[in-house]
Motif scaffolding. Structure first.
Motif, PDB file in Angstrom:
ATOM      1  N   SER A   5      -5.176   1.835   5.791  1.00 14.65           N
ATOM      2  CA  SER A   5      -5.474   0.573   5.124  1.00 14.65           C
ATOM      3  C   SER A   5      -5.213  -0.559   6.116  1.00 14.65           C
ATOM      4  O   SER A   5      -4.645  -0.344   7.187  1.00 14.65           O
ATOM      5  CB  SER A   5      -4.591   0.394   3.887  1.00 14.65           C
ATOM      6  N   GLU A   6      -5.626  -1.770   5.766  1.00 11.47           N
ATOM      7  CA  GLU A   6      -5.280  -2.926   6.586  1.00 11.47           C
ATOM      8  C   GLU A   6      -3.783  -3.195   6.501  1.00 11.47           C
ATOM      9  O   GLU A   6      -3.176  -3.701   7.445  1.00 11.47           O
ATOM     10  CB  GLU A   6      -6.052  -4.157   6.106  1.00 11.47           C
ATOM     11  N   LEU A   7      -3.188  -2.904   5.352  1.00 16.33           N
ATOM     12  CA  LEU A   7      -1.749  -3.023   5.156  1.00 16.33           C
ATOM     13  C   LEU A   7      -1.119  -1.674   5.442  1.00 16.33           C
ATOM     14  O   LEU A   7      -1.681  -0.638   5.094  1.00 16.33           O
ATOM     15  CB  LEU A   7      -1.449  -3.436   3.711  1.00 16.33           C
ATOM     16  N   ALA A   8       0.052  -1.665   6.072  1.00 17.02           N
ATOM     17  CA  ALA A   8       0.680  -0.404   6.422  1.00 17.02           C
ATOM     18  C   ALA A   8       1.045   0.393   5.167  1.00 17.02           C
ATOM     19  O   ALA A   8       1.871  -0.051   4.366  1.00 17.02           O
ATOM     20  CB  ALA A   8       1.946  -0.675   7.238  1.00 17.02           C
ATOM     21  N   PRO A   9       0.443   1.558   4.976  1.00 24.84           N
ATOM     22  CA  PRO A   9       0.783   2.369   3.795  1.00 24.84           C
ATOM     23  C   PRO A   9       2.219   2.878   3.892  1.00 24.84           C
ATOM     24  O   PRO A   9       2.733   3.126   4.986  1.00 24.84           O
ATOM     25  CB  PRO A   9      -0.221   3.527   3.867  1.00 24.84           C
ATOM     26  N   ARG A  10       2.842   3.043   2.760  1.00 27.69           N
ATOM     27  CA  ARG A  10       4.203   3.582   2.681  1.00 27.69           C
ATOM     28  C   ARG A  10       4.143   4.908   1.950  1.00 27.69           C
ATOM     29  O   ARG A  10       3.573   5.007   0.863  1.00 27.69           O
ATOM     30  CB  ARG A  10       5.084   2.590   1.934  1.00 27.69           C
ATOM     31  N   ALA A  11       4.706   5.957   2.535  1.00 31.35           N
ATOM     32  CA  ALA A  11       4.776   7.256   1.860  1.00 31.35           C
ATOM     33  C   ALA A  11       5.861   7.215   0.807  1.00 31.35           C
ATOM     34  O   ALA A  11       7.001   6.815   1.084  1.00 31.35           O
ATOM     35  CB  ALA A  11       5.062   8.353   2.880  1.00 31.35           C
ATOM     36  N   VAL A  12       5.521   7.592  -0.410  1.00 35.17           N
ATOM     37  CA  VAL A  12       6.497   7.596  -1.504  1.00 35.17           C
ATOM     38  C   VAL A  12       6.557   8.973  -2.156  1.00 35.17           C
ATOM     39  O   VAL A  12       5.614   9.758  -2.070  1.00 35.17           O
ATOM     40  CB  VAL A  12       6.157   6.531  -2.581  1.00 35.17           C
ATOM     41  N   ALA A  34       0.855  -1.178   0.000  1.00 30.70           N
ATOM     42  CA  ALA A  34       0.000   0.000   0.000  1.00 30.70           C
ATOM     43  C   ALA A  34       0.893   1.230   0.000  1.00 30.70           C
ATOM     44  O   ALA A  34       1.804   1.337   0.811  1.00 30.70           O
ATOM     45  CB  ALA A  34      -0.911   0.011   1.228  1.00 30.70           C
ATOM     46  N   ILE A  35       0.657   2.145  -0.928  1.00 26.90           N
ATOM     47  CA  ILE A  35       1.482   3.344  -1.030  1.00 26.90           C
ATOM     48  C   ILE A  35       0.604   4.576  -1.087  1.00 26.90           C
ATOM     49  O   ILE A  35      -0.558   4.523  -1.511  1.00 26.90           O
ATOM     50  CB  ILE A  35       2.403   3.306  -2.265  1.00 26.90           C
ATOM     51  N   ALA A  57      -2.839   3.761  -3.272  1.00 30.80           N
ATOM     52  CA  ALA A  57      -3.245   2.516  -3.918  1.00 30.80           C
ATOM     53  C   ALA A  57      -2.728   1.352  -3.080  1.00 30.80           C
ATOM     54  O   ALA A  57      -1.684   1.456  -2.423  1.00 30.80           O
ATOM     55  CB  ALA A  57      -2.689   2.433  -5.340  1.00 30.80           C
ATOM     56  N   GLY A  58      -3.466   0.256  -3.086  1.00 38.07           N
ATOM     57  CA  GLY A  58      -3.050  -0.895  -2.313  1.00 38.07           C
ATOM     58  C   GLY A  58      -3.812  -2.145  -2.690  1.00 38.07           C
ATOM     59  O   GLY A  58      -4.753  -2.094  -3.483  1.00 38.07           O
ATOM     60  N   ARG A 109      -3.693   7.198 -10.702  1.00 36.75           N
ATOM     61  CA  ARG A 109      -3.282   6.231 -11.726  1.00 36.75           C
ATOM     62  C   ARG A 109      -1.787   5.912 -11.591  1.00 36.75           C
ATOM     63  O   ARG A 109      -1.365   4.766 -11.761  1.00 36.75           O
ATOM     64  CB  ARG A 109      -3.572   6.784 -13.122  1.00 36.75           C
ATOM     65  N   LEU A 110      -0.969   6.934 -11.318  1.00 32.17           N
ATOM     66  CA  LEU A 110       0.460   6.708 -11.163  1.00 32.17           C
ATOM     67  C   LEU A 110       0.744   5.781  -9.983  1.00 32.17           C
ATOM     68  O   LEU A 110       1.616   4.912 -10.058  1.00 32.17           O
ATOM     69  CB  LEU A 110       1.185   8.041 -10.975  1.00 32.17           C
ATOM     70  N   CYS A 111       0.005   5.957  -8.888  1.00 32.58           N
ATOM     71  CA  CYS A 111       0.173   5.074  -7.728  1.00 32.58           C
ATOM     72  C   CYS A 111      -0.193   3.636  -8.077  1.00 32.58           C
ATOM     73  O   CYS A 111       0.536   2.700  -7.760  1.00 32.58           O
ATOM     74  CB  CYS A 111      -0.684   5.562  -6.566  1.00 32.58           C
ATOM     75  N   ALA A 112      -1.340   3.471  -8.714  1.00 30.30           N
ATOM     76  CA  ALA A 112      -1.778   2.121  -9.081  1.00 30.30           C
ATOM     77  C   ALA A 112      -0.836   1.488 -10.088  1.00 30.30           C
ATOM     78  O   ALA A 112      -0.524   0.290 -10.007  1.00 30.30           O
ATOM     79  CB  ALA A 112      -3.197   2.182  -9.648  1.00 30.30           C
ATOM     80  N   ALA A 113      -0.353   2.271 -11.032  1.00 31.54           N
ATOM     81  CA  ALA A 113       0.571   1.753 -12.037  1.00 31.54           C
ATOM     82  C   ALA A 113       1.863   1.275 -11.389  1.00 31.54           C
ATOM     83  O   ALA A 113       2.449   0.271 -11.800  1.00 31.54           O
ATOM     84  CB  ALA A 113       0.869   2.832 -13.072  1.00 31.54           C
TER      85      ALA A 113
END
Length: 242
Positions: A230-237, A19-20, A122-123, A68-72
């Motif tokens: 999110s349920e998964l720890a998001p990562r800041a990018v 997850a980002i 996105a995750g 879209r960039l995150c999902a891509a």
């Protein structure tokens, strides 16, 4: 973004999270090599054209490009191959509501935009993101008694910077709305008072909350507060990593 984890901004090759989330100015997003209105669907272009002011249109387009960039980045595909849609769970209309990728049901997305700044996430599990300008804290503080639990309200009133403290709670709760954990009418019933209100220096803070992982940070360079959950720890990018 100016705030980042202690090990530096994530790059695509060293992501350990499914997850980002990211935040950037609308102008920076629209300068991204893959950015452009060619990414938008006809409905998105129609919605963008409805904005009275160019600044609002730019924020809308930038948010829809950034998600879209995150999902891509998670999928390892070009952003040009992704279709973004929205659907309101209440009225069923397709011009607002929760965003999703019709062709990639395994990827969940979320977006948010404010004046000149946009955020996206996105995750592989439901995810929510929110961004607000930090100079809005004082204005939003007026609604605190209606959206905060009693313990949260005490925290805010006792904080050295009540407006900033409230804004952190506000973006966290807005992110929880995006993930479907609460609603605008139910915000006061969600008590986040057990979570720290102050960030560890200039780094994002990751906090567990009722089976979720909530990441929030202040992007001083762009004057904004951001939260992703999110349920998964998001990562800041960084935008440059996408």
């Amino acid at each position: 973004m100016s705030s980042r984890p202690s090990d530096g901004p994530a790059r695509l090759g060293d992501m350990t999270s499914d997850a980002i989330a990211t935040v950037a100015t609308s102008a920076d997003v629209l300068r991204h090599p893959e950015a452009g209105e060619h990414l938008l669907t006809p409905l998105e272009k129609e919605r963008a054209a409805r904005f009275r002011y160019e600044s609002g249109r730019a924020d809308f387009v930038a948010a829809h490009v950034l998600v879209r960039l995150c999902a891509a980045a998670l999928l390892g595909v070009p952003a040009t191959g992704l279709t973004l849609a929205q659907r309101c769970p209440d009225c069923g209309e397709a011009d607002h509501g929760k965003p999703y990728l019709p062709d990639h049901p395994g990827i969940e997305v979320s977006l948010s935009h404010t004046k000149g700044v946009v955020a996206a996430a996105a995750g592989h599990r439901p995810i929510g993101v929110d961004v607000e300008l930090t100079d809005r804290g004082g204005t939003l503080l007026d609604v605190a008694p209606r959206v905060l639990a009693e313990a949260e309200l005490r925290q805010v009133r006792e904080h050295a910077d009540p407006a900033r403290a409230f804004l952190r709670l506000w973006v966290r709760k807005e992110a929880l709305i995006k993930i479907g954990r609460t609603t605008l009418d139910g915000l006061a019933a969600v008590d986040l008072s057990a979570l720290p209100l102050d960030l560890p220096g200039d780094r994002p803070l990751l906090s567990p909350f009722e089976g979720l992982q909530l990441l929030d940070w202040v992007d001083e360079a762009h004057g904004s507060a951001v939260a992703a959950v999110s349920e998964l720890a998001p990562r800041a990018v960084e935008l440059s990593a996408l």
